[in-house]
Design an enzyme around this catalytic site. Structure first.
Site, PDB file in Angstrom:
ATOM      1  N   TYR A 144      42.607   3.156  70.127  1.00  0.00           N
ATOM      2  CA  TYR A 144      41.644   3.929  70.913  1.00  0.00           C
ATOM      3  C   TYR A 144      40.875   2.968  71.810  1.00  0.00           C
ATOM      4  O   TYR A 144      40.235   2.030  71.330  1.00  0.00           O
ATOM      5  CB  TYR A 144      40.686   4.665  69.985  1.00  0.00           C
ATOM      6  N   ASP A 239      41.291  -5.589  73.523  1.00  0.00           N
ATOM      7  CA  ASP A 239      40.141  -4.726  73.286  1.00  0.00           C
ATOM      8  C   ASP A 239      39.462  -5.213  72.011  1.00  0.00           C
ATOM      9  O   ASP A 239      39.863  -4.873  70.905  1.00  0.00           O
ATOM     10  CB  ASP A 239      40.600  -3.271  73.153  1.00  0.00           C
ATOM     11  N   LYS A 267      29.730  -3.031  70.929  1.00  0.00           N
ATOM     12  CA  LYS A 267      29.156  -3.004  69.583  1.00  0.00           C
ATOM     13  C   LYS A 267      28.155  -4.128  69.356  1.00  0.00           C
ATOM     14  O   LYS A 267      26.990  -3.992  69.684  1.00  0.00           O
ATOM     15  CB  LYS A 267      30.275  -3.084  68.530  1.00  0.00           C
TER      16      LYS A 267
END
Length: 418
Positions: A144, A239, A267
């Site tokens: 994702y 990613d 994050k």
């Protein structure tokens, strides 16, 4: 366990917010029951509006490396609130955060700050197309990369949790620019390059997948991607929105010894506030406007609150490298308790209990999990004051705030599940 206030809030929310939540997995559709509305967090704990206390293993989906409300971040935010929240103009703090990121991440020579992991991945893929003059992107099933139109093909995470069609609302032409291949299958990647290598702009991959559950790379897989992208003139994008600064200060790329051309981060670099970044080789990054023709912009990019929290977090990590030993020890101890008929994948301080015997090496493997049993497992823990991700297809996170007592209590509760 009384959850009447959460039930009342959820009923109200569903009148005004689609599904009653602002991110789909929060709705508990994958596990059933009432989502808990959280009132506050402290250290390793969260507290819901009904006063129930939970040991938190979601950690805001990864960024809370030091637990909730770490003092360096809270103190830094208190100081910057006196100065302002957004200017729409550059500040010195943006430069400081950029320097910290470039110093830490081996492959990054220049970096651009954005507001979310989705925006970072979208921008990195666009930049790769602009740099190479090609259109195709190779991604991997179950990875994702945010809700970018062209990357929602076989996207894992909330899409898998809700059993949604991958590309609803996405024009076929967008999806046609993306080729989704099985994770950990280097032969399929090599075949794709042989067939259309001159059309491939980039390969984007989570070096350790966190969005079909935790799935580490097979030996040689990431190295093979590096070899093939170099051979065919495509860019390799890591990613590291989840893995960056969680698997180590220098990320998964240092851990596995593979340097990508571009890296996306999120994050942890915001210390719990919304921020993300993409960066990489200077010759590639120089193609971004205003120095190059690839446009990307954002009014709140580099805003003082998020940047200040990020500086505090990254400096605290730099000053306390022992945090990774603490996280490794806690994760290894907790993941040593595996209920019968289940398996576990772990990479550092992120891991997943899969309700199946395993092994789980790709998205097809992950989808064979017994989601009904996972729901029972989730609620077994929730009733005991342990908050795991409400989806079979998400990763569990530990923080340095989790005490040996937290881990021991959770481990016993896991062992009690039948």
């Amino acid at each position: 366990m009384n959850v009447s206030q959460s039930e009342a809030l959820f009923a109200r929310a569903q009148q005004y917010i689609p599904g009653g939540v602002n991110s789909p997995v929060r709705a508990f559709r994958g596990v059933g029951g009432t989502p808990r509305f959280i009132a506050r967090g402290d250290g390793s704990r969260i507290f819901d509006v009904d006063g129930n206390e939970y040991i938190d293993y979601v950690c805001s989906w990864g960024p809370l490396l030091f637990g909730h409300r770490p003092k360096p971040v809270i103190d830094a935010l208190a100081s910057v609130l006196e100065l302002g929240t957004s200017f729409g103009a550059p500040t010195g703090r943006e430069v400081e955060l950029a320097e910290l990121i470039v110093d830490a991440v081996p492959s990054i020579e220049m970096v651009r700050l954005v507001n979310s992991g989705t925006e970072a991945c979208m921008s990195a893929v666009r930049l790769a197309r602009g740099f190479t003059g090609r259109e195709l992107t190779i991604k991997f099933e179950g990875c994702y990369h945010g809700h970018v139109d062209s990357l929602l093909v076989k996207a894992g995470s909330g899409v898998a949790t809700l059993s949604l069609p991958d590309t609803a609302g996405v024009p076929a032409g967008f999806s046609a620019t993306t080729l989704a291949l099985p994770f950990n299958d280097l032969d399929r990647v090599e075949t794709a390059f042989k067939q259309m290598g001159d059309r491939v702009a980039s390969v984007i991959v989570e070096p350790v997948v966190g969005n079909m559950g935790c799935v580490p790379p097979a030996p040689g897989f990431l190295q093979g991607l590096r070899r093939l992208t170099e051979q065919y003139g495509a860019l390799l994008i890591f990613d590291e929105v989840i893995t960056g600064f969680r698997l180590g200060r220098r990320g998964a790329q240092q851990l596995y010894g593979v340097m990508p051309d571009l890296t996306t981060l999120g994050k942890i670099i915001g210390g719990g506030l919304p921020i993300a970044a993409y960066g990489g080789r200077a010759d590639v990054m120089s193609k971004i406007a205003p120095t190059g023709p690839v446009y990307q912009a954002g009014t709140l990019s580099g805003n003082p609150l998020a940047v200040t929290a990020g500086i505090a977090m990254l400096r605290h990590i730099e000053e306390h490298p022992e945090v990774y030993d603490t996280l490794e020890k806690s994760a290894a101890e907790l993941s040593s308790a595996i209920p019968p008929g289940m398996c576990l994948n772990r990479a550092g301080s992120l891991f997943t209990f899969f309700c199946q015997p395993g092994p789980v090496a790709n998205f097809d493997d992950a989808k064979r999990s017994d989601t009904a049993r996972f729901s029972k497992f989730f609620h077994h823990l929730l009733e005991r004051g342990i908050y795991f991700p409400p989806s079979q297809f998400e990763a569990i996170f530990v923080s340095s705030a989790h005490t040996p007592q937290d881990i021991a209590y959770t481990k016993q509760a896991i062992r009690d599940f039948v």
